[in-house]
Every structure is written in C-alpha cells, then in structure tokens.
Design an enzyme around this catalytic site. Structure first.
Site, PDB file in Angstrom:
ATOM      1  CB  ALA A  12     -29.099 -67.819 -41.126  1.00  0.00           C
ATOM      2  CB  ALA A  39     -20.494 -69.161 -49.762  1.00  0.00           C
ATOM      3  N   GLY A  83     -18.286 -71.542 -53.845  1.00  0.00           N
ATOM      4  CA  GLY A  83     -18.832 -72.476 -54.709  1.00  0.00           C
ATOM      5  C   GLY A  83     -20.447 -72.262 -55.173  1.00  0.00           C
ATOM      6  N   GLY A  84     -21.267 -72.336 -54.128  1.00  0.00           N
ATOM      7  CA  GLY A  84     -22.384 -72.261 -54.782  1.00  0.00           C
ATOM      8  C   GLY A  84     -23.619 -72.609 -53.837  1.00  0.00           C
ATOM      9  NE  ARG A  87     -16.975 -79.406 -49.533  1.00  0.00           N
ATOM     10  CZ  ARG A  87     -17.735 -78.311 -49.392  1.00  0.00           C
ATOM     11  NH1 ARG A  87     -18.028 -77.817 -48.217  1.00  0.00           N
ATOM     12  NH2 ARG A  87     -17.658 -77.498 -50.390  1.00  0.00           N
ATOM     13  CG  LEU A 123     -24.089 -70.711 -49.694  1.00  0.00           C
ATOM     14  CD1 LEU A 123     -23.771 -69.987 -50.804  1.00  0.00           C
ATOM     15  CD2 LEU A 123     -24.116 -69.579 -48.674  1.00  0.00           C
TER      16      LEU A 123
HETATM   17  C1  LIG Z   1     -14.638 -69.978 -47.180  1.00  0.00           C
HETATM   18  C2  LIG Z   1     -15.925 -70.416 -46.828  1.00  0.00           C
HETATM   19  C3  LIG Z   1     -16.479 -71.020 -48.295  1.00  0.00           C
HETATM   20  C4  LIG Z   1     -17.980 -71.440 -48.276  1.00  0.00           C
HETATM   21  N1  LIG Z   1     -18.512 -72.163 -49.352  1.00  0.00           N
HETATM   22  C5  LIG Z   1     -19.763 -72.469 -49.394  1.00  0.00           C
HETATM   23  C6  LIG Z   1     -20.299 -72.792 -50.566  1.00  0.00           C
HETATM   24  O1  LIG Z   1     -19.830 -72.654 -51.690  1.00  0.00           O
HETATM   25  N2  LIG Z   1     -21.518 -73.238 -50.655  1.00  0.00           N
HETATM   26  C7  LIG Z   1     -22.411 -73.447 -49.352  1.00  0.00           C
HETATM   27  O2  LIG Z   1     -23.572 -73.910 -49.365  1.00  0.00           O
HETATM   28  N3  LIG Z   1     -21.850 -73.174 -48.282  1.00  0.00           N
HETATM   29  C8  LIG Z   1     -20.479 -72.747 -48.441  1.00  0.00           C
HETATM   30  N4  LIG Z   1     -19.768 -72.192 -47.109  1.00  0.00           N
HETATM   31  C9  LIG Z   1     -20.587 -72.514 -45.587  1.00  0.00           C
HETATM   32  C10 LIG Z   1     -21.494 -71.415 -45.552  1.00  0.00           C
HETATM   33  O3  LIG Z   1     -21.240 -70.248 -46.172  1.00  0.00           O
HETATM   34  C11 LIG Z   1     -21.891 -71.228 -44.324  1.00  0.00           C
HETATM   35  O4  LIG Z   1     -22.171 -72.302 -43.439  1.00  0.00           O
HETATM   36  C12 LIG Z   1     -23.179 -70.207 -44.076  1.00  0.00           C
HETATM   37  O5  LIG Z   1     -22.899 -69.111 -44.841  1.00  0.00           O
HETATM   38  C13 LIG Z   1     -23.536 -69.875 -42.689  1.00  0.00           C
HETATM   39  O6  LIG Z   1     -24.303 -68.888 -42.688  1.00  0.00           O
HETATM   40  P1  LIG Z   1     -24.873 -68.339 -41.140  1.00  0.00           P
HETATM   41  O7  LIG Z   1     -25.922 -67.067 -41.455  1.00  0.00           O
HETATM   42  O8  LIG Z   1     -25.357 -69.226 -40.512  1.00  0.00           O
HETATM   43  O9  LIG Z   1     -23.547 -67.826 -40.579  1.00  0.00           O
HETATM   44  P2  LIG Z   1     -22.732 -66.923 -40.927  1.00  0.00           P
HETATM   45  O10 LIG Z   1     -22.535 -66.275 -42.311  1.00  0.00           O
HETATM   46  O11 LIG Z   1     -21.153 -66.840 -40.499  1.00  0.00           O
HETATM   47  O12 LIG Z   1     -23.151 -65.527 -39.947  1.00  0.00           O
HETATM   48  C14 LIG Z   1     -23.123 -65.486 -38.751  1.00  0.00           C
HETATM   49  C15 LIG Z   1     -22.893 -64.184 -37.948  1.00  0.00           C
HETATM   50  O13 LIG Z   1     -23.196 -64.068 -36.661  1.00  0.00           O
HETATM   51  C16 LIG Z   1     -22.392 -63.036 -36.243  1.00  0.00           C
HETATM   52  N5  LIG Z   1     -21.913 -63.701 -34.709  1.00  0.00           N
HETATM   53  C17 LIG Z   1     -21.261 -64.648 -34.223  1.00  0.00           C
HETATM   54  N6  LIG Z   1     -21.196 -64.584 -32.887  1.00  0.00           N
HETATM   55  C18 LIG Z   1     -22.284 -63.779 -32.393  1.00  0.00           C
HETATM   56  C19 LIG Z   1     -22.589 -63.225 -31.416  1.00  0.00           C
HETATM   57  N7  LIG Z   1     -22.284 -63.710 -29.975  1.00  0.00           N
HETATM   58  N8  LIG Z   1     -23.519 -62.215 -31.245  1.00  0.00           N
HETATM   59  C20 LIG Z   1     -23.795 -61.565 -32.590  1.00  0.00           C
HETATM   60  N9  LIG Z   1     -23.684 -62.162 -33.520  1.00  0.00           N
HETATM   61  C21 LIG Z   1     -22.678 -62.943 -33.695  1.00  0.00           C
HETATM   62  C22 LIG Z   1     -21.049 -63.442 -37.116  1.00  0.00           C
HETATM   63  O14 LIG Z   1     -20.097 -62.652 -36.820  1.00  0.00           O
HETATM   64  C23 LIG Z   1     -21.759 -63.474 -38.407  1.00  0.00           C
HETATM   65  O15 LIG Z   1     -21.885 -62.310 -38.710  1.00  0.00           O
HETATM   66  C24 LIG Z   1     -18.449 -71.656 -47.068  1.00  0.00           C
HETATM   67  C25 LIG Z   1     -17.971 -71.203 -45.731  1.00  0.00           C
HETATM   68  C26 LIG Z   1     -16.674 -70.650 -45.791  1.00  0.00           C
HETATM   69  C27 LIG Z   1     -16.131 -70.088 -44.537  1.00  0.00           C
END
Ligand SMILES: Cc1cc2nc3c(=O)[nH]c(=O)nc-3n(C[C@H](O)[C@H](O)[C@H](O)COP(=O)(O)OP(=O)(O)OC[C@H]3O[C@@H](n4cnc5c(N)ncnc54)[C@H](O)[C@@H]3O)c2cc1C
Ligand SMILES: Cc1cc2nc3c(=O)[nH]c(=O)nc-3n(C[C@H](O)[C@H](O)[C@H](O)COP(=O)(O)O)c2cc1C
Ligand code: SF4
Ligand code: SF4
Ligand code: FES
Lengths: 418, 211, 557
Positions: free
Chosen positions: C99, C130, C132-133, C363, C473
């Site tokens: 994001a 992530a 699955g997709g 789930r 995603l």
């Molecule tokens: C093992 C796993 C498998 C998954 N599989 C799927 C899937 O198949 N399909 C799907 O749709 N979703 C899946 N998900 C969910 C999905 O990956 C996440 O919900 C999504 O990627 C979140 O994206 P994000 O950018 O919001 O957060 P993140 O990708 O977690 O990024 C957040 C970032 O912010 C950083 N951060 C945290 N706190 C601070 C701070 N105080 N200051 C600065 N930076 C900070 C973190 O370190 C990280 O780098 C999966 C999740 C996991 C854990």
C-alpha cells in the site's frame, strides 16, 4: 649510533640500470651469472638454498623449494613465470626493476629456467606499470636472436620460448594460481591449491612462479656465491631488500637496504624523517597480507622472521607511514575496500565478507556503530580466513585483525554510546 | 541444546530453531536484517555460515536455516548496487526496443566474467549467471523465467565483481516481459465493459447473508 | 472457551496418521455458522473484548491487548524532539509494504515530492508474504456485482458498501496498473500472454476469481513495487525509520511525523503537506496468544497513532485467524499454508480421519471449526502441538505432481519442517493473520483527520468482519492509488501552520480524565522477541555528530 648508510647496492646499482639495451647489459657484468649457470646447471638449486634466497613477492617462501619441486617433475614442458603484476597501493619496486633493469630480471628468469629445465619463460607484466611492459618487450626481442638464449635452450633439451605478456592488470592477477589462469589466456581466476603450480601450473605443466625482485637477485648469487649473498644482510638475515617507502615522510621513494635494517633507520635516516610537524603513528606494511607496525616496533629489523616475531608481516617491503591524526579505522577501511573491489568473484564469502567488513568499518569510522558492530567485525575476522581459494580474503582480515590488536582503543573510542 | 556463535555472540537454543530466532536469544536486536521471519521471501536475513568441520563458508537466509552445533554466523547488510540502474515505466512497454534498453540500462551485463559467484551466493539456488547471460544476449523471456523465485536478497549484487546487479537485471527482464507482452483478453474485455458502462455495480442490491 | 488454553487432550500423531484413509466422506453442511463462530471464534474469546474509553471510537469493543495500546500514552514528549533535525516533503508515506509503495508511486506520478519512511527495509512487509493471489472479477461467468456481493457477504454484511463497490470496481484497472508496472500473472494452461488469466477459487466465493503468480503473488508484486518506488526520481526512501508519532497543526490536521532512526539512534522530524498511513496489520501482537503469519513489523503502530490523532476505527474487534497455519514444529508454528492448497482440493481432517467442515467456507468458519475439533479432543497432538491435518497426500494422489508445480511454497515450508507433503499430511492450526477492521476511511482513503490518509491493512470498512482471500492485495492496490492521488492533491487550510505534538497533550488530558494509566506507551514498534528497547537504543546516539554528517547519513537512510 652512526647510521649505516647502505653502499652495497645490488639490484639498483647504477651500472645495472641500462634499460632495455642488451649490449649495454652484456658489456658490464651482465650475462656472467647466466654463463656460469650454463656451466653447472645442476648446482643451481642447492646454491639458492645455501644463499637463503626467499621469495620477495611477499610470502618469503624459500625459492629453492619451489624450484626443486618443479625440477623433480618428469614433464619436459616446464614453465617459469616472472610475476610482474605488482598492483597494490604503496608497492612500486617491480616496476622500477622491469623498467630500469629488464635484462637483470630476464637473466634471472633464464637461470631459473635452467635450474628446472623449463621450455618456456614468461615475463608477466602489469600493463598499468608505466614503461615496464615496453622495456620488457624490447628487452625480450633482443634476446631472441642472441646465442645465449639458444645455449640455454640447448641446455634444457629443446628450444626455449622466452616471451613477454601483459597481465590483466588486476590486483588478483598477481596471485600465483591466477597468474596460471591468465598465462593460459583466461580471466585471472585463482584456483584451489593443491595442486601447487610447481606440480601442475600453466597448461598442466610444472610451473615456477617467482616475483620480479626474487629473479633479479638470482644472477648475482650465481656470480658472487651464497656466502656473499648471506653477508649482505644484517642481524643474520640474507641479502638486500627493496623497500617502497611512502606516506608522511620527507623523502618517500624506493630504497634498497640490507635485509634486517631497522624500520626506524628506513624512516628517519633514509626517508628523512616525518613530514614537518607530523608525528609518527604507524606503518602499514604492504603486500597480500597487510599488517601494522607501531611506535613500539620502530626498532624491528626488517626481515621476514623479525617482523613476523612482532606479529606482523614484511610483505613486499612496502612501508606506508601514517602520522598522528590519521584515522586508523578509516585507513583500514580503505584497505578492506581495496580488497573487496579486487576480489575476483568466485568465492562469495570473500566478496560479500570483505564488503561487510568495509561496511562495518565505515560505520565505526562515521561514529554510527555500536559495540555489536565491533563484535561483528571481530567475528568476521574469525569466520572468514580460509574461506576463499586464494589468500585475498585472508589479507583483508589480516589488516583488520592487526589494526584491532594494536589500535583497539581507537575503534572503541569511535563507538556510539562510548 | 545446540551451541553456536552469531556475530560474535554465543547462543544456546533447542534443536530445530532457526538462526534468526537463535539470534534473538543471543541478545541481538532483530531490528534489521529480518522481515518475514521464516517464510524466506523478503530476503532481509542474509548471512554467511560456516558449519563445524567445513572449510567452506556459505551464504544462507537465516530465517530458514536451522541451527547446528558449532555453527558460526555473520549477518550481511544489504549491499545496494554501486549505481542505480535507472529506468522508468515508459521504458517497459515497447517490446521492439526491450533488448536495446537492457543493454543501455545494464551495460555491465555483457561483461560477465563467468565467475559463478552469483550462482554460489544465491540462497535460492537460482541459475543467476545463466539469467544474466540470457538477458545480455537478448532472451528477455528466458532471463525473466530464471528469476521467477528471486527474493531480491541482493546477495548476488554483493557477489558480482562486475557490478552487474544480476537480480535487478532479472527483475528488469521480468518487468519488460510482463509490461511489454502481457495483454490478457479476458481482462481487456472486462475493462471495456466497465468503461463503456455495460457493467456496473448496484451497491444496494445485496441484502441477504446467504447467496 | 478461551482458545489460548490449548487442550492437552488430542489424538496422538501416529493414531491420526493410521486413521487417515483419504477417502473420507463429505463434511457435514453448516446452515447457520453463527453459533459456531460465537462459540469458537477467537474474536469472541473469554478473555473478552475491552470497551474503548477514549478517542473517536470510545464505546467500541476491541481485544484487550489492542485496547491497551490504543489507549496508551505517546512514546515521546516535546523535550525529545527539541532541536531535532527536520526535513520537509510534500507527501509523507508511512510504511513500505504494498500500500505504501503504491501510494508513493501514485503521488509521485501526480507530481508530488514524496518521502517514504518504513520500519524495516523497503518491502519487508506482509505484502511480500502473500501467496495465494489477488481477486479480480475477470471471468466471463463473473461480474463486479458478484464480486461485490461475495465480499459483502463474506464480511458478514458489515462492510461499507461504497468502499466495497470502490474495491471491486477498481479491480480490473488495478490489475492492469500492476501489469503496466511489470507484474506477471499466470495465464491459463497452454495460453500465451494474450490469452485468459488463470483463476483459482477462494473460500467464500461463488466463482474462481483469484489471479496469481505461482504461489508467490505477494513476492512478485512487492519486488516490482519496491523497484519502481526505489527508482522513481521523486520518491525518497528511508529504511529503518519507524514513525513514533504524528505531528499536528493548530486545526488538528496531520502535518508530518516523527521518525526514530535506527541508523542514527535519534529522532528526525518530517513536515509534510499530507500523510498516507500504510503501516499494515497487527499480527505480531499475538492476540489471544495465537501464533501469527505476519512479518516482524506488524505491530499496529499506524492504528495507534491515527487513533490518537482523532481518527475513527471500524471493526477493531474483528481479526482473521487463517485456518491453516503450520502447527508443528514449534519453531515454524504460525507460518502460513496458503488457501491455494484447499482451493486445489486438499481436505482438512481431524484425528479420526474425518472431514469436519467445507474447506472452502469463509475463513472465520473454517478456523472456528478447527478450534472446535481441537477444543473437543478430536485434534491431533505432535510434541505437544495441537492441530488438524491438511491431507496433502490425498491431493497428490488425486492430481499427481500438483504439489511440486503449483504449491511450491507449501512444499518449501514442509521441507523446512521435515515433512514430505506427498506422503505425510501437514498439521495445521489457526494463525493470527489479518486485521479485518481498522481506521475508518472514505473512498479517497481520507480519514477524519485532515491531511491524514490510510491505505492497506491499516484501514477498515472494506472487509467487514471477515476478509476473503485475495481481497487484501486488491485493496492495497486500489486504495493505495486512491490515497496516493488524494494525498498529492490535498491542500491544507492553513499551509504554514505549526507542526508539533499538540494532539498528544490533548490525548493525555483525555487519558487522565478517563482514569487511564499513563505508564503504558505505544506504539510498540517491535514485538518483544526483537529485543528492542527505545531508551537503550537512544543512549547509543552521539550528540557530537555534526549537522553535515547527519545530513549525509540521512541521505543514505
Ligand atoms: C503470510 C501472508 C499471506 C497472505 N496472503 C494473501 C493473499 O494471498 N491474498 C491477499 O489478498 N492477501 C494476503 N495476505 C494479506 C496481505 O498480504 C496484507 O494484508 C497486505 O499485503 C497488507 O499490505 P499493507 O501495505 O497494508 O501492509 P504491509 O505489507 O504489512 O506493509 C506495512 C509496512 O509498514 C511498516 N511499518 C509498520 N509500522 C511502521 C511504523 N511505525 N513506521 C514505519 N513503517 C512501519 C511495516 O514494517 C511494513 O513494511 C497475506 C498476508 C500474510 C501475512
Ligand atoms: C591476492 C594476491 C595478490 C598477489 N599479487 C602478487 C603480485 O602482484 N606480484 C607478486 O610477485 N606476487 C603476488 N602475490 C604472491 C604470489 O601468489 C606468489 O606468492 C609470488 O608471486 C611468488 O613469488 P616469490 O616466491 O618470488 O615471492 C600475490 C598473492 C596474493 C594472495
Ligand atoms: S538471484 Fe540474487 S537477489 Fe535473487 S535470491 Fe538469488 S542471490 Fe538473492
Ligand atoms: S557474479 Fe557477475 S560476473 Fe560472476 S558469473 Fe555472476 S553475473 Fe557473471
Ligand atoms: S526474514 Fe525474510 S527471508 Fe528471512
């Protein structure tokens, strides 16, 4: 104590500095050694043993051993390589010998060829060393027509190929197995030892690889005898040594001094002492294994054994003097960076490990490191040695370990949080 | 218990523990060189590992490597390429010039000296060198496939003496291949249905929990 | 029943393996999942939710451990930031996952100067994990409407309809955007790059809608995004720089943040015209004692900071426990086995060898069913670790070769566990996986706080009380772009106002008024296992660093 200014110059004696002119070389004392050697080729190896000639390319390995090992091999296509790759910062002795006295070097290489019955002698010269390759190529061309070369050929049982070739001009290209790879026409990748080149080198043939300075000395030993050579040194060491003096001294330059001359004499007598207003802090010795010598070690006789006894290495005889106010950590980081950049790439721990060391040192130098970073440095010094096929990574570790041993407080003073 | 040394600190942990978890117990703050904590996909936990009785030192991802008695471990920082290999999204679209761009953005690629350092360094066992050579000879799709499972740990960046940045080259090949050639028919049709107004959403339509 | 009390009773591993015949009868159908969920889902656990007493969502329930952090005092005070170096940017993006990178790229492409600051390294996130997709309604038998309804129903009708419509409506354009940036998607077998996309079915959906790249979709997405963000001339990236507090102006708007540099051991102030919060989830809080699938940095920092500044929360009491975390060995417990295994037909069986739930139910239902099996003694015990069995051998028998070709990550994980999945089943147990709720946002990612936008897992309202596989995603792409565009366009009412901790003072007054303790500090930044102590780390900072070396160091952050 009256300083013993050296008068008995051998390799750098003015009469030997005739450049690539073969006639000029042979009209002086040049050629005598080779002629003598042609008379009794079988005694050459024991002569070198008696003289105590050691490799002057940095490691100090007894020359007769290499020769004897190669001589013992049945293969008729043996090779001698004169290693003129000299590429590390602070060392500038081989370029001098190759440029100013190419025939002195060639004569020594031919004697080595006689000793082991080689059919090929290669002068392997760093193309970045100013004037060196041109002088050598010119000198080699003159030998081609000369009856002396044919005589050597006859003595070794077939025509002898004498040639000059440009080394790849990379630091790693000086390591002996890398020399083998390069002479074979490939990238200078070091190889695992054993087999050592003396058993299997260029094209699989037994190969003697000697440093330029080592080979330059050979004809003089043949001419004057073992006892004479031994008598040149001080404190029980044999011969003379070329010292490349640089850094914060009044008169940097190349000095040929008796082996065993004290460090202080090189710096304060020949080198004219420290630059105005600077105070001596330490010397980095150059060569594949860089180490440090400090104020407490100014009295050390500069020969392989004495320096080693102080936990350092004589190396190539490069002495880089640094003064108070120089950051040891930064200097060491520069060295490690040099090694990291020079690592050939075959062995990931060498490449990545030296980068990591450099990275940690830079962090310490800029005041951003913690105790944990220093612990990590020391741990790498423990983990890395022996992890590459050649000695490069060991060299990188040696300079770090040596500086840590002598200047630990300087490292600790740089740590964040004290 | 298994005893090992990590960045100079002794650790004593039960068998089956990963190096990363062992580091935590050894008092090493896990604030850097760690991310996914075990999945082996973020590439943050690069390490050099020497096992007892082995002269060789190998690279590994610490979060997926179980501890062994007498192991010595040094974490490795991320080595950034010596210079960024910069390009923009507009460089990705034209397949006819893709090869030109590879050569222009990664001029070092043709200088591979075949030291195999990248292959040895890759903790995922990818044929990195082959990928580099494929890209350098114009086989973009072939190169892209080699890096399918690359986790961008950058160990090959640190290992490459020619500063090729193999993984970034591989990623460039991947991006060129995808952006330049992937044109899914079903996606294109659906986009058309949406932009033409043929497909819309009635946000009030669904009121029951079960379909 | 509190699921943390893992029952010691269960069926020994060897017995369970013996009972496994692969030809197990279909599971009993569930007509109403509510009783199952109420009794067994951890959101309803006995430890009990806590009611929030202060903040914009006072009165709402959330897990006690999270409530403690949401209602905690700030880590820093005015004195801590006095004299700190300050840098300025137009858009500040917090968090370097999917994001964050997408918001940064979108804002930069709109012309804004962007600073992206992240806790670990860029891309070290949940996104890269992530497998699955990503959902996107491209199938001929599928439609935006079907996707919309599946999402709403999957979330137990608790999602915000406008947000859900935005999510699914953006889907096809989001996937196109990803392809344009160089992300690869699998095509149907035998089809070239202009054929049809390969689709898998996700639990709780009516048609196959998951697009993927092998089973490393997040890795493929993240490495492309990381490279794109890293190479963009208008984006500056600061690694190892967690945000510890936001900065406010006199109107209560968000005008920047304070980061703690793990590199410099000191705070640095960032002033910005607008801020995008993209800090992801909360798995590393190990709510209710569950293992987690999340990366090390998932500690709810953004949630805490935005709430303190006045943002409202949605469904803060709803978390997703992924049904299939690996249950054994202990060192790997909690790591994810992707739903792809079940999508492809792998079944779940209890210690008696019986299937007990439709594996492709939502789930929350599958997780609750597993907890029921374990809680009622039908789980499988191995070295004290309880779980049920994912019958991978049966899948391999039915579709030979499928494990190696399609479930690479599963095989890799099993290998690390010392299990050969073609011959042995894999023990699984629910793992804390996803924060269903989060900070309330509008369709542009905006929050109640002027200048503060949210995108990704930190935000709430889209997934209701349960997220479908692949919608996270999709959300981070669509809403990352929305938030990035809105943040780039945002113009503050009083552009040159102050930037300080005014909101923290107000917050403290509220805490005191509510009788809440001031000795709990948040955000936590790192989970306890990381062994990070802010005070001790600050003590390592050198006060004699010159301004120039500081600036130089900031450049290389
Ligand atoms: C093992 C796993 C498998 C998954 N599989 C799927 C899937 O198949 N399909 C799907 O749709 N979703 C899946 N998900 C969910 C999905 O990956 C996440 O919900 C999504 O990627 C979140 O994206 P994000 O950018 O919001 O957060 P993140 O990708 O977690 O990024 C957040 C970032 O912010 C950083 N951060 C945290 N706190 C601070 C701070 N105080 N200051 C600065 N930076 C900070 C973190 O370190 C990280 O780098 C999966 C999740 C996991 C854990
Ligand atoms: C990394 C490395 C670089 C070396 N470079 C040189 C060099 O440039 N010139 C040289 O004579 N020896 C160099 N050596 C030493 C050679 O390996 C070899 O020991 C030497 O040439 C043998 O000659 P000597 O016995 O006459 O000293 C290097 C060794 C290492 C490990
Ligand atoms: S190709 Fe390079 S970056 Fe990718 S996994 Fe291998 S070593 Fe790491
Ligand atoms: S490390 Fe670099 S030079 Fe060596 S093989 Fe790999 S790409 Fe080629
Ligand atoms: S922590 Fe992510 S690969 Fe090891």
């Amino acid at each position: 104590m009256a300083p013993e200014m050296t008068t008995n110059l051998v390799l750098t004696a003015p009469e030997h500095r005739v450049g690539a002119d073969l006639d000029a070389w042979l009209s002086g004392s040049g050629g005598l050694g080779l002629r003598l050697a042609l008379e009794t080729p079988s005694g050459l190896i024991s002569l070198m043993e008696a003289a105590g000639l050691r490799g002057l390319g940095g490691a100090g390995f007894p020359t007769f051993r290499k020769w004897a090992a190669a001589a013992a091999e049945p293969d008729p296509e043996k090779v001698v390589v004169c290693n003129g790759n000299e590429d590390e910062p602070g060392t500038f002795k081989d370029v001098f010998l190759l440029r100013e006295t190419p025939h002195q070097v060639i004569e020594g290489a031919l004697i080595a060829g006689l000793a082991i019955r080689a059919r090929r002698v290669v002068l392997y010269v760093n193309p970045h060393a100013r004037g060196a390759f041109d002088a050598v190529a010119k000198a080699v061309a003159q030998w081609q027509e000369h009856p002396l070369l044919a005589a050597v050929g006859a003595a070794v049982g077939g025509p002898l190929r004498l040639e000059a070739m440009r080394s790849p001009g990379l630091y790693i290209g000086g390591e002996e197995t890398a020399v083998v790879s390069a002479v074979e026409g490939g990238f200078p990748f070091p190889r695992r030892k054993p087999p050592f080149p003396a058993a299997s080198g260029v094209g699989g043939h037994p190969t003697v690889i000697n440093n330029v300075e080592t080979l330059a000395t050979v004809s003089h030993i043949v001419r004057h005898g073992a006892a004479w050579y031994r008598g040149l040194g001080r404190n029980g060491a044999a011969g003379t040594k070329l010292f490349s003096l640089s850094g914060d001294v009044q008169r940097p330059g190349l000095y040929e001094l008796p082996m065993g001359t004290p460090l202080s004499e090189l710096i304060f007598v020949h080198g004219g002492g420290m630059l105005l207003g600077k105070e001596f802090k330490a010397v980095f010795t150059g060569g594949p294994s860089n180490t440090l010598l400090t104020r407490d070690e100014l009295d050390v006789p500069m020969d392989f054994e004495s320096v080693r006894a102080r936990g350092s290495r004589l190396g190539t005889g490069a002495m880089i003097v640094v003064s108070e106010g120089t950051s040891i950590v930064r200097k060491v980081a520069e060295y490690v960076n040099f090694f990291a950049a020079g690592s050939c790439g075959q062995c990931p721990p060498c490449k990545t490990g030296s980068y990591q060391l450099a990275h940690l040192l830079q962090r310490i130098d800029t005041g951003l490191a913690t105790r944990a970073d220093l612990d990590a440095v020391e741990h790498l010094c423990d983990l890395l040695p022996g992890s590459g096929r050649c000695g490069l990574i060991d060299g990188a570790v040696t300079v770090v370990a040596s500086s840590l041993q002598r200047f630990r407080s300087e490292y600790e003073g740089q740590l964040a949080g004290g | 218990m298994v005893n090992l040394t990590i960045d100079g600190r002794p650790a004593s942990v039960p068998e089956g523990t990963t190096i990363v978890l062992a580091a935590a117990t050894a008092g090493i703050a896990l604030t850097t060189n760690v991310g996914c904590m075990g999945q082996g996909v973020c590439g943050a936990c690069r390490a050099l590992v020497r096992r007892t009785g082995e002269p060789e030192v190998r690279t590994a991802l610490a979060c997926e490597t179980p501890v062994e008695d007498g192991m010595q471990v040094s974490f490795l920082d991320r080595v950034a390429p010596r210079r960024p290999h910069a390009y923009s999204e507009t460089d990705l679209v034209d397949g006819w010039t893709a090869y030109e761009r590879v050569l222009a953005v990664f001029p070092e690629a043709v200088r591979c000296r075949h030291c195999s350092g990248c292959d040895r360094a890759c903790p995922k066992g990818l044929e990195v060198q082959k990928g580099v050579n494929l890209a350098a000879s114009g086989d973009i799709a072939g190169a892209a496939a080699v890096f399918d499972l690359c986790v961008m740990c950058n160990l090959c960046v640190a290992a490459c003496p020619e500063h090729i940045a193999p993984n970034h080259l591989g990623l460039f090949a991947r991006r060129l291949a995808a952006a330049g050639t992937q044109r899914p028919a079903d996606l294109i049709r659906r986009l058309h249905e949406i932009t033409s107004g043929a497909m819309t959403i009635d946000a009030d339509a669904c009121t029951d929990k079960q379909p | 029943m509190n699921p943390t009390e893992i029952p010691a009773a269960g069926i020994p591993w060897s017995e369970a393996i013996a009972a496994l015949d692969g030809g197990s009868a279909p599971p009993p159908a569930i007509t109403d999942a509510q009783p199952l969920l109420r009794h067994w889902h951890p959101d309803h656990s006995a430890g009990g939710p806590r009611r929030l007493a202060v903040g914009a969502s006072a009165g709402q329930d959330c897990p006690a451990a999270l409530a403690d952090l949401l209602q905690a005092d700030a880590l820093i005070d005015d004195i801590d930031i006095a004299g700190c170096a300050t840098v300025s940017t137009e858009v500040l993006v917090i968090g370097g996952g999917g994001a964050g990178c997408i918001a940064a790229l979108t804002a930069a492409e709109a012309g804004a100067k962007v600073l992206l600051t992240t806790k670990l390294g860029l891309g070290d996130s949940n996104t890269v994990m992530a497998e699955g997709g990503i959902q996107c309604a491209v199938g001929a038998e599928d439609s935006l409407q079907t996707h919309f309804e599946d999402t709403l129903r999957g979330g137990q009708m608790a999602g915000d309809r406008a947000l859900v419509a935005a999510l699914v409506g953006d889907g096809p354009a989001s996937v196109r955007w990803l392809i344009e940036r160089g992300m690869t998607f699998d095509m149907e077998e035998g089809q070239g790059p202009s054929g049809r996309l390969r689709r898998k079915r996700a639990g709780g959906t009516r048609v196959p809608r998951i697009l993927s790249f092998r089973d490393v979709t997040g890795l493929e997405m993240m490495r492309v995004l990381r490279e794109a963000a890293g190479l963009h001339p208008r984006i500056t990236v600061w690694n190892r720089s967690p945000v510890v507090e936001l900065l406010s102006d006199e109107t209560g708007g968000c005008v920047g943040a304070v980061i703690y540099s793990l590199h410099l051991h000191r705070f640095v102030l960032i002033r910005a015209r607008s801020v995008v919060m993209a800090t992801g989830g909360a798995g590393r809080l190990h709510l209710n004692g569950f293992p987690t699938s999340n990366h090390l940095g998932a500690t709810a920092d953004g949630l805490v900071l935005a709430y303190r500044m006045g943002a409202r929360l949605r469904e803060p009491d709803s978390f997703q426990y992924h049904p299939t975390g690996i249950a054994w060995p202990p060192a790997l417990r909690g790591q994810l086995i992707s739903e792809a295994a079940r999508s492809l037909g792998a079944t779940l069986v209890n210690g008696h060898g019986h299937r007990f739930v439709d594996e492709l139910s939502p789930r929350d239902v599958v997780a609750a069913a597993i907890l029921r099996e374990c809680g009622e003694g039908r789980g499988v015990l191995r070295d004290g670790c309880v779980g049920v069995l994912l019958d991978t051998p049966a899948l391999e028998r039915a579709r030979p070769g499928i494990l190696k070709t399609t479930l690479v990550t599963l095989c890799h994980l099993a290998h690390k566990a010392g299990i050969d999945p073609a011959r042995e089943p894999v023990p699984v147990y629910p793992t804390l996986h996803y924060q269903n709720g989060g900070i309330a946002i509008g369709t542009d990612g905006g929050t109640e706080v002027p200048g503060l936008y949210c995108a990704g897992e930190v935000s709430g309202g889209i997934h209701g009380r349960n997220r479908l596989m692949g919608n996270a995603l999709l959300e981070l792409v669509g809403f990352g772009r929305r938030a990035g565009a809105a943040a780039a366009a945002f113009q503050p009412v009083r552009p040159s106002g102050r930037a300080n901790l005014g909101h923290v003072q107000e917050w403290r007054r509220a805490l005191v008024a509510a009788g809440l303790p001031l000795d709990v500090k948040a955000p936590v930044l790192f989970p306890p296992i990381a062994g990070f102590d802010l005070a001790a780390d600050r003590a390592l900072g050198r006060s004699d660093l010159s301004a120039r070396s500081l600036e130089a160091a900031l450049q290389v952050l």
